[in-house]
Motif scaffolding. Structure first.
Motif, PDB file in Angstrom:
ATOM      1  N   GLN A 294      59.865  68.288 -38.822  1.00  0.00           N
ATOM      2  CA  GLN A 294      59.836  67.242 -37.805  1.00  0.00           C
ATOM      3  C   GLN A 294      58.924  66.127 -38.278  1.00  0.00           C
ATOM      4  O   GLN A 294      57.775  66.389 -38.640  1.00  0.00           O
ATOM      5  CB  GLN A 294      59.327  67.787 -36.470  1.00  0.00           C
ATOM      6  CG  GLN A 294      60.126  68.986 -35.951  1.00  0.00           C
ATOM      7  CD  GLN A 294      59.437  70.307 -36.213  1.00  0.00           C
ATOM      8  OE1 GLN A 294      59.383  70.753 -37.360  1.00  0.00           O
ATOM      9  NE2 GLN A 294      58.899  70.941 -35.177  1.00  0.00           N
ATOM     10  N   ILE A 295      59.434  64.920 -38.269  1.00  0.00           N
ATOM     11  CA  ILE A 295      58.663  63.764 -38.741  1.00  0.00           C
ATOM     12  C   ILE A 295      58.724  62.651 -37.701  1.00  0.00           C
ATOM     13  O   ILE A 295      59.802  62.315 -37.200  1.00  0.00           O
ATOM     14  CB  ILE A 295      59.194  63.246 -40.090  1.00  0.00           C
ATOM     15  CG1 ILE A 295      59.008  64.314 -41.170  1.00  0.00           C
ATOM     16  CG2 ILE A 295      58.494  61.945 -40.486  1.00  0.00           C
ATOM     17  CD1 ILE A 295      59.565  63.928 -42.520  1.00  0.00           C
ATOM     18  N   SER A 296      57.574  62.103 -37.381  1.00  0.00           N
ATOM     19  CA  SER A 296      57.488  60.914 -36.533  1.00  0.00           C
ATOM     20  C   SER A 296      56.815  59.811 -37.331  1.00  0.00           C
ATOM     21  O   SER A 296      55.891  60.065 -38.110  1.00  0.00           O
ATOM     22  CB  SER A 296      56.693  61.204 -35.260  1.00  0.00           C
ATOM     23  OG  SER A 296      57.383  62.145 -34.440  1.00  0.00           O
ATOM     24  N   HIS A 297      57.309  58.590 -37.158  1.00  0.00           N
ATOM     25  CA  HIS A 297      56.724  57.434 -37.841  1.00  0.00           C
ATOM     26  C   HIS A 297      56.841  56.235 -36.909  1.00  0.00           C
ATOM     27  O   HIS A 297      57.309  56.371 -35.757  1.00  0.00           O
ATOM     28  CB  HIS A 297      57.419  57.179 -39.180  1.00  0.00           C
ATOM     29  CG  HIS A 297      58.901  56.990 -39.075  1.00  0.00           C
ATOM     30  ND1 HIS A 297      59.493  55.754 -38.962  1.00  0.00           N
ATOM     31  CD2 HIS A 297      59.912  57.902 -39.056  1.00  0.00           C
ATOM     32  CE1 HIS A 297      60.802  55.894 -38.888  1.00  0.00           C
ATOM     33  NE2 HIS A 297      61.083  57.187 -38.946  1.00  0.00           N
ATOM     34  N   ALA A 298      56.422  55.086 -37.383  1.00  0.00           N
ATOM     35  CA  ALA A 298      56.398  53.911 -36.519  1.00  0.00           C
ATOM     36  C   ALA A 298      57.779  53.542 -35.987  1.00  0.00           C
ATOM     37  O   ALA A 298      57.898  52.887 -34.953  1.00  0.00           O
ATOM     38  CB  ALA A 298      55.789  52.721 -37.268  1.00  0.00           C
TER      39      ALA A 298
END
Length: 352
Positions: free
Chosen positions: A41-45
């Protein structure tokens, strides 16, 4: 869900452009052996994404995009070890929100606790024993997975500011650096001790030979079946079997009915081979480590350290064991300078 190379390459460009990245992983340790990363799981801007490593994607572009930067994670010691072991990847640095909360003296520092406290969002209880290798993932599992990284950045902003305000940001940096360092040098299991499970101390050398053989048989069966070893044969059953077999008693009543004839036969062959080992080939009895007996002066030193640690912890409003657990206090009292050098700088400043 990112399933194709083109999608992954597009993501890597976004990650390089993003000022921050948060990450989590899901594994299948309760359902497969050896365990593997089933979801990233990856979150970024620009948003939240799920990467499926089970599709056979070449993840090297992802690791290259994440190299050299700090990742925001929560309680990441397990994630780091698994990523290093299965994908050869370790981030340059992490900001662990769980460690931040502990340094700030929080009593409840689970992700859901922090999200509700600081962001006013109540996360649904996750599928703790779910098989993350199943495909397709049900919508509720995808939603749960996304939430594991979605709130990490706003938490990091709040927790970083609080650490800075209380003069503990450098403490946190040290702890996170130690975490990455320890994950990088995970030691290989000692072949002479890895099979010495709980209860093995009651066995004689012949019993230990049987236990060792049964342990290796179980490892082979677990890998072949892609199931955790405890699903194949429990630790307690292994020790009981070894005790009975080594004294010439019947043990077949311990074998589960679910065993196929082939599996049963392989176990019996392993036990028989161990029973016929020459005595000198049987494992040695474990040497009990001598109990550390402190002198009166060392006991006084430890008591003084513990009182000082507890007073400092109360003043700082944090868990005393973060400053130094009991084992560390004993080491400081008995092996002074060596133990002192193993402390982090912030711990030394508080204790001495």
């Amino acid at each position: 869900m990112i399933l194709r190379e083109a999608q992954l390459l597009e993501l890597t460009e976004k990650l390089r452009a993003s000022p921050w990245v948060a990450m989590d992983t899901e594994a299948d340790s309760l359902h497969a052996y050896p365990e593997k990363v089933c979801l990233i799981q990856i979150s970024h801007a620009g948003g939240d994404v799920l990467v499926d490593p089970l599709t056979g994607l070449n993840l090297q572009p992802l690791w290259e995009a994440l190299a050299g930067r700090e990742l925001i994670m929560h309680g990441c010691d397990y994630d780091l070890r698994l990523l290093r072991r299965t994908h050869g990847f370790l981030p340059a640095a992490v900001f662990d929100t769980m460690l931040a909360a502990r340094l700030l003296g929080y009593k409840a520092f689970g992700l859901s606790d922090l999200v509700e406290k600081h962001l006013g969002v109540r996360l649904e209880k996750g599928p703790q024993k779910a098989n993350w290798a199943m495909r397709p993932l049900p919508p509720h599992m995808e939603a749960y997975a996304r939430n594991d990284s979605r709130y990490l950045k706003p938490l990091e902003v709040i927790l970083r500011a609080a650490l800075q305000e209380r003069g503990r940001l450098e403490w946190h940096r040290e702890m996170c650096a130690r975490l990455v360092e320890q994950s990088a040098r995970e030691l290989a299991a000692d072949p002479d001790t890895v099979w010495r499970v709980k209860g093995s101390g009651q066995l004689d050398r012949r019993g230990l030979a049987v236990l060792r053989a049964v342990w290796h048989w179980r490892e082979h069966e677990a890998v072949a079946a892609n199931r955790p070893p405890f699903f194949v044969f429990s630790t307690e059953e292994m020790v009981s079997l070894a005790a009975l077999a080594s004294t010439g008693q019947s043990f077949e009543h311990l074998l589960p009915r679910r065993f196929s004839p082939a599996r049963r036969q392989r176990l019996l062959q392993a036990v028989n081979k161990a029973l016929h080992l020459p005595p000198e080939k049987c494992p040695q009895l474990a040497v009990r480590r001598p109990t550390v007996r402190m002198t009166m002066a060392q006991k006084r030193m430890m008591n003084q350290l513990q009182k000082h640690r507890d007073a400092q912890a109360a003043r700082l409003g944090m868990d005393p064991t973060l400053i130094a657990p009991r084992a560390t206090l004993v080491a400081l009292a008995t092996d002074g300078e060596v133990a002192r050098q193993q402390l982090m700088e912030w711990q030394r400043k508080i204790l001495f």
